[in-house]
Write an enzyme that holds these catalytic residues in place. Sequence first.
Site, PDB file in Angstrom:
ATOM      1  N   ARG A 166       0.699  -1.222   0.129  1.00  0.00           N
ATOM      2  CA  ARG A 166       0.034  -0.034  -0.053  1.00  0.00           C
ATOM      3  C   ARG A 166       1.114   1.184   0.142  1.00  0.00           C
ATOM      4  O   ARG A 166       1.882   1.443   0.873  1.00  0.00           O
ATOM      5  CB  ARG A 166      -0.968  -0.070   1.091  1.00  0.00           C
ATOM      6  CG  ARG A 166      -1.644   1.455   1.507  1.00  0.00           C
ATOM      7  CD  ARG A 166      -2.574   1.248   2.423  1.00  0.00           C
ATOM      8  NE  ARG A 166      -3.800   0.473   1.728  1.00  0.00           N
ATOM      9  CZ  ARG A 166      -5.083   0.249   2.450  1.00  0.00           C
ATOM     10  NH1 ARG A 166      -5.301   1.024   3.584  1.00  0.00           N
ATOM     11  NH2 ARG A 166      -5.867  -0.566   2.007  1.00  0.00           N
ATOM     12  N   ASP A 175     -17.987   5.525  -0.809  1.00  0.00           N
ATOM     13  CA  ASP A 175     -16.759   5.383  -0.463  1.00  0.00           C
ATOM     14  C   ASP A 175     -16.532   6.723   0.382  1.00  0.00           C
ATOM     15  O   ASP A 175     -17.248   7.714   0.022  1.00  0.00           O
ATOM     16  CB  ASP A 175     -15.665   5.294  -1.340  1.00  0.00           C
ATOM     17  CG  ASP A 175     -14.162   5.199  -0.795  1.00  0.00           C
ATOM     18  OD1 ASP A 175     -13.957   5.028   0.400  1.00  0.00           O
ATOM     19  OD2 ASP A 175     -13.267   5.345  -1.638  1.00  0.00           O
ATOM     20  N   CYS A 214     -16.723   0.089   1.020  1.00  0.00           N
ATOM     21  CA  CYS A 214     -15.451  -0.413   1.246  1.00  0.00           C
ATOM     22  C   CYS A 214     -14.853  -0.347   2.662  1.00  0.00           C
ATOM     23  O   CYS A 214     -14.224  -1.069   3.024  1.00  0.00           O
ATOM     24  CB  CYS A 214     -14.378   0.118   0.173  1.00  0.00           C
ATOM     25  SG  CYS A 214     -14.022   1.947   0.341  1.00  0.00           S
TER      26      CYS A 214
HETATM   27  N1   CP Z   1     -11.225  -1.168   2.417  1.00  0.00           N
HETATM   28  C1   CP Z   1      -9.852  -1.053   3.174  1.00  0.00           C
HETATM   29  O1   CP Z   1      -8.963  -1.215   2.196  1.00  0.00           O
HETATM   30  O2   CP Z   1      -9.745  -0.728   4.301  1.00  0.00           O
HETATM   31  P1   CP Z   1      -8.427  -0.557   5.107  1.00  0.00           P
HETATM   32  O3   CP Z   1      -7.989   0.929   4.852  1.00  0.00           O
HETATM   33  O4   CP Z   1      -8.494  -0.535   6.466  1.00  0.00           O
HETATM   34  O5   CP Z   1      -7.329  -1.514   4.696  1.00  0.00           O
HETATM   35  N1  NVA Z   2     -10.659   5.815  -1.110  1.00  0.00           N
HETATM   36  C1  NVA Z   2     -10.095   5.501   0.104  1.00  0.00           C
HETATM   37  C2  NVA Z   2     -10.364   4.099   0.441  1.00  0.00           C
HETATM   38  C3  NVA Z   2      -9.826   3.621   1.573  1.00  0.00           C
HETATM   39  C4  NVA Z   2      -9.880   2.010   1.854  1.00  0.00           C
HETATM   40  C5  NVA Z   2      -8.736   5.969   0.197  1.00  0.00           C
HETATM   41  O1  NVA Z   2      -8.087   5.782  -0.631  1.00  0.00           O
HETATM   42  O2  NVA Z   2      -8.219   6.378   1.410  1.00  0.00           O
END
Ligand code: CP
Ligand code: NVA
Length: 297
Positions: free
Chosen positions: A107, A216, A256
């Site tokens: 990430r 979202d 999500c």
């Molecule tokens: N939906 C999702 O990716 O949640 P996190 O940011 O908690 O991993």
């Molecule tokens: N769109 C959000 C999703 C989090 C899971 C973000 O990027 O923060």
Amino acid sequence: MRRFLMRHLISGEELDRGALEALLDRAVELKSARAAGIGHRSLQGRSVALVFERPSTRTRVSFEVGVAELGGTPIVLRGKEMQLSRGESPGDTARVLSRWVAAIAIRSGSDRVVEELAKNATVPVINALTPAHHPCQALADLMTLRERFGSLQGLRIVYVGDGNNVARSLVILGAMAGAEVVVASPVGYELNDDRAAAELSDPFKAAVGADCLYADVWVSMGDEETSEQRRRDLRPYQVNRELLAAASDRAVVLHCLPAHPGEEITAELLYGERSAVWDQAENRLHAQKALLELLCA
Ligand code: CP
Ligand code: NVA
């Protein structure tokens, strides 16, 4: 699962329809097997690096649990604790991690970092969220909708709000699965992606006939500086009782997570009987186990 030659999951476009269907089939199998107490040890004796440059609850824990359940060892690495944060290149990071682990999930606040990592890794790289993409999320979303409706073919999925990473991955993988993914966003927040079945500014027009309304956050990670403006601009794009009334009678609500009840979704819908959100969160585990099998087997 059918053998499909796929090195990485970065945008979701690495899959094709058959491979996506097979992955979702396998996720369902793994979910049932787990409920029956049957384990699968396809990562026995292997390790998976889970690199998090940004916060996470679901992605991190579901990957950690998933790797462990498949018999492997998850190694969680926080960006700040890695030499990446002191200027070591993503390429060199990929070269060394590849000598030890079976796969790398990352990430990052930069799509370029993930692309560089994938280019230089000799093991599969999984995008665990970047500013542009969140393919692991879309896998669980599609699994959840398939569980509810039996098939994804022709399903009308309406994403309401910021045209962000989650919206893009839903469009890419939803269209691949044969669903009709519509995105409703205000001017300035559009996704601008040809793979969407339609992009509309009116959420009520978009919601007509929807089998799923998807919400979202209005302020994604990295968007904090403009949060007040975003909250003002996105306010008419709340997923609420009125919007759900415009959708199909069988429509479910997805998010999500993390959610901000009262902002992008009402608490009534998030916790109500039309919510599939908690199954959706659970399914992150099953879909990612199937993904790890596909990439690492
Ligand atoms: N939906 C999702 O990716 O949640 P996190 O940011 O908690 O991993
Ligand atoms: N769109 C959000 C999703 C989090 C899971 C973000 O990027 O923060």
